[in-house]
Scaffold this motif. Structure first.
Motif, mmCIF file in Angstrom:
data_model
loop_
_atom_site.group_PDB
_atom_site.id
_atom_site.type_symbol
_atom_site.label_atom_id
_atom_site.label_comp_id
_atom_site.label_asym_id
_atom_site.label_seq_id
_atom_site.Cartn_x
_atom_site.Cartn_y
_atom_site.Cartn_z
ATOM 1 N N ASP A 19 0.844 -1.201 0.000
ATOM 2 C CA ASP A 19 0.000 0.000 0.000
ATOM 3 C C ASP A 19 0.877 1.249 0.000
ATOM 4 O O ASP A 19 1.812 1.341 0.790
ATOM 5 N N LYS A 23 1.015 2.425 -7.256
ATOM 6 C CA LYS A 23 0.382 1.594 -8.286
ATOM 7 C C LYS A 23 -0.556 2.367 -9.205
ATOM 8 O O LYS A 23 -0.475 2.233 -10.425
ATOM 9 N N GLU A 46 -9.033 -4.693 -7.479
ATOM 10 C CA GLU A 46 -9.386 -5.757 -6.534
ATOM 11 C C GLU A 46 -8.992 -5.363 -5.127
ATOM 12 O O GLU A 46 -7.931 -4.748 -4.960
ATOM 13 N N PRO A 47 -9.794 -5.775 -4.152
ATOM 14 C CA PRO A 47 -11.100 -6.386 -4.367
ATOM 15 C C PRO A 47 -12.046 -5.367 -4.987
ATOM 16 O O PRO A 47 -11.875 -4.176 -4.790
ATOM 17 N N ARG A 57 -15.636 -5.835 -1.169
ATOM 18 C CA ARG A 57 -14.574 -4.890 -0.815
ATOM 19 C C ARG A 57 -14.918 -4.119 0.470
ATOM 20 O O ARG A 57 -14.078 -3.944 1.338
ATOM 21 N N LEU A 61 -12.405 -4.315 3.706
ATOM 22 C CA LEU A 61 -11.595 -3.169 4.134
ATOM 23 C C LEU A 61 -12.161 -2.450 5.363
ATOM 24 O O LEU A 61 -11.546 -1.514 5.872
ATOM 25 N N TYR A 77 -11.500 -12.474 -0.665
ATOM 26 C CA TYR A 77 -10.707 -11.905 -1.769
ATOM 27 C C TYR A 77 -10.871 -12.777 -3.025
ATOM 28 O O TYR A 77 -11.004 -12.263 -4.141
ATOM 29 N N ARG A 81 -12.450 -11.971 -6.779
ATOM 30 C CA ARG A 81 -11.624 -12.225 -7.973
ATOM 31 C C ARG A 81 -12.341 -13.147 -8.964
ATOM 32 O O ARG A 81 -12.304 -12.909 -10.176
ATOM 33 N N ASP A 102 -5.496 -3.612 -11.296
ATOM 34 C CA ASP A 102 -4.931 -3.067 -10.064
ATOM 35 C C ASP A 102 -5.089 -4.176 -9.018
ATOM 36 O O ASP A 102 -6.133 -4.293 -8.403
ATOM 37 N N ARG A 103 -4.109 -5.015 -8.909
ATOM 38 C CA ARG A 103 -3.999 -6.214 -8.061
ATOM 39 C C ARG A 103 -4.680 -7.425 -8.686
ATOM 40 O O ARG A 103 -5.681 -7.328 -9.367
ATOM 41 N N ALA A 107 -1.465 -10.660 -5.042
ATOM 42 C CA ALA A 107 -1.798 -9.910 -3.824
ATOM 43 C C ALA A 107 -2.202 -10.887 -2.714
ATOM 44 O O ALA A 107 -1.826 -10.716 -1.546
ATOM 45 N N THR A 108 -2.955 -11.920 -3.072
ATOM 46 C CA THR A 108 -3.368 -12.896 -2.048
ATOM 47 C C THR A 108 -2.157 -13.694 -1.558
ATOM 48 O O THR A 108 -2.020 -13.971 -0.365
ATOM 49 N N TYR A 111 -0.071 -10.929 0.574
ATOM 50 C CA TYR A 111 -0.696 -10.425 1.818
ATOM 51 C C TYR A 111 -1.144 -11.563 2.744
ATOM 52 O O TYR A 111 -0.870 -11.543 3.938
ATOM 53 N N GLN A 112 -1.895 -12.520 2.165
ATOM 54 C CA GLN A 112 -2.411 -13.576 3.031
ATOM 55 C C GLN A 112 -1.354 -14.684 3.234
ATOM 56 O O GLN A 112 -1.245 -15.240 4.321
ATOM 57 N N ILE A 163 -6.594 -3.342 6.178
ATOM 58 C CA ILE A 163 -5.284 -3.924 5.862
ATOM 59 C C ILE A 163 -4.179 -2.881 6.051
ATOM 60 O O ILE A 163 -3.108 -3.182 6.580
ATOM 61 N N GLU A 164 -4.471 -1.644 5.640
ATOM 62 C CA GLU A 164 -3.460 -0.584 5.796
ATOM 63 C C GLU A 164 -3.101 -0.365 7.263
ATOM 64 O O GLU A 164 -2.004 0.067 7.588
HETATM 65 P P1 TMP Z 1 -6.016 -1.412 -2.694
HETATM 66 O O1 TMP Z 1 -5.792 -0.489 -1.527
HETATM 67 O O2 TMP Z 1 -4.848 -1.575 -3.572
HETATM 68 O O3 TMP Z 1 -7.292 -1.131 -3.423
HETATM 69 O O4 TMP Z 1 -6.176 -2.895 -2.067
HETATM 70 C C1 TMP Z 1 -6.987 -3.122 -1.002
HETATM 71 C C2 TMP Z 1 -6.259 -3.759 0.149
HETATM 72 O O5 TMP Z 1 -6.489 -5.158 0.142
HETATM 73 C C3 TMP Z 1 -4.740 -3.564 0.141
HETATM 74 O O6 TMP Z 1 -4.363 -3.263 1.486
HETATM 75 C C4 TMP Z 1 -4.212 -4.911 -0.234
HETATM 76 C C5 TMP Z 1 -5.259 -5.859 0.267
HETATM 77 N N1 TMP Z 1 -5.380 -7.109 -0.501
HETATM 78 C C6 TMP Z 1 -5.125 -8.326 0.134
HETATM 79 O O7 TMP Z 1 -4.769 -8.365 1.314
HETATM 80 N N2 TMP Z 1 -5.280 -9.468 -0.604
HETATM 81 C C7 TMP Z 1 -5.719 -9.476 -1.897
HETATM 82 O O8 TMP Z 1 -5.860 -10.543 -2.511
HETATM 83 C C8 TMP Z 1 -5.977 -8.195 -2.534
HETATM 84 C C9 TMP Z 1 -6.460 -8.136 -3.943
HETATM 85 C C10 TMP Z 1 -5.797 -7.044 -1.797
#
Ligand code: TMP
Length: 217
Positions: A19, A23, A46-47, A57, A61, A77, A81, A102-103, A107-108, A111-112, A163-164
């Motif tokens: 983040d 991007k 995404e999401p 989404r 979030l 997520y 997708r 955009d992702r 990303a999964t 992040y996960q 997530i942020e």
């Molecule tokens: P964004 O801020 O880029 O729109 O993405 C949303 C948030 O979701 C960002 O913090 C990353 C997170 N994310 C995951 O944790 N797993 C995923 O599969 C995706 C697509 C995003």
């Protein structure tokens, strides 16, 4: 990238990074280039990106879902997708349009998988099932220091989504994870140094992407 554009079939390009990596600036940059060449394209995020995905989404979030289970998070997520791929991405590619995502799957994994510490193998299987195995032609990874990313986010003055709001060490693991994914698939990943001012990042991207396209013709 001029004459090159004529020789290219539609490409599926995903954009990834922690983040605050910048991007959206690069998605707009590539979109501008395609528009200039009158090459048809769509942008996805995404999401989200579909009516269903945008609802998902909101849930994903929302900081009030602080006890969301890791597996539930993966499935949400992935649900967003799956809907996006079947409703938007595949039809666009079939019509010969470029897709700027955009992702996507990485990303999964980052992040996960790396961030939350979940096993990558089942995550990959779920992604494969959810997307019918659809893989991007290119993945642009914007790599930058956590400090650079967080100062960009502070400049946006946002409070931060669920997530942020994760810790610095979480974001460090995500960053490391992305770099590992890129090392494992160098034919697909284009890693762009995103530490500098955004204009410099755009220049780095232009050079790297033009080179990759040449190799892809
Ligand atoms: P964004 O801020 O880029 O729109 O993405 C949303 C948030 O979701 C960002 O913090 C990353 C997170 N994310 C995951 O944790 N797993 C995923 O599969 C995706 C697509 C995003």
């Amino acid at each position: 990238m001029n004459e090159l554009s004529q020789q290219l079939s539609a490409k599926f390009v995903s954009f990834e990074g922690i983040d605050g990596c910048g991007k959206s600036t690069l998605v707009s940059e590539l979109a501008g280039w395609l528009r200039e060449k009158t090459i048809p394209f769509i942008k996805t995020r995404e999401p989200g990106g579909t009516r269903l995905g945008e609802k998902v989404r909101e849930v994903l979030l929302d900081p009030s879902f602080e006890t969301m289970n890791d597996q539930a998070e993966v499935l949400l997520y992935s649900a967003s997708r799956a809907q996006l791929v079947h409703e938007v991405v595949q039809p666009a590619l079939r019509q010969g349009m470029w897709v700027l995502a955009d992702r996507y799957i990485d990303a999964t994994l980052a992040y996960q998988g790396y961030g939350r510490g979940l096993d990558l193998a089942p995550l990959r299987r779920i992604q494969d099932w959810a997307t019918g195995g659809l893989c991007p032609d290119f993945t642009i990874l914007l790599d930058c220091e956590i400090e650079v990313a967080s100062s960009r986010m502070q400049a946006r003055a946002a409070t931060g989504d669920r997530i942020e709001q994760e810790s610095g060490s979480f974001h460090e693991r995500v960053r490391g994870g992305y770099l590992e994914l890129a090392r494992a698939a160098p034919e697909r990943f284009i890693v762009v140094n995103a530490n500098g001012p955004l204009q410099e990042v755009v220049t780095n991207f232009r050079v790297a992407f033009a080179e990759a396209l040449t190799g892809h013709c």
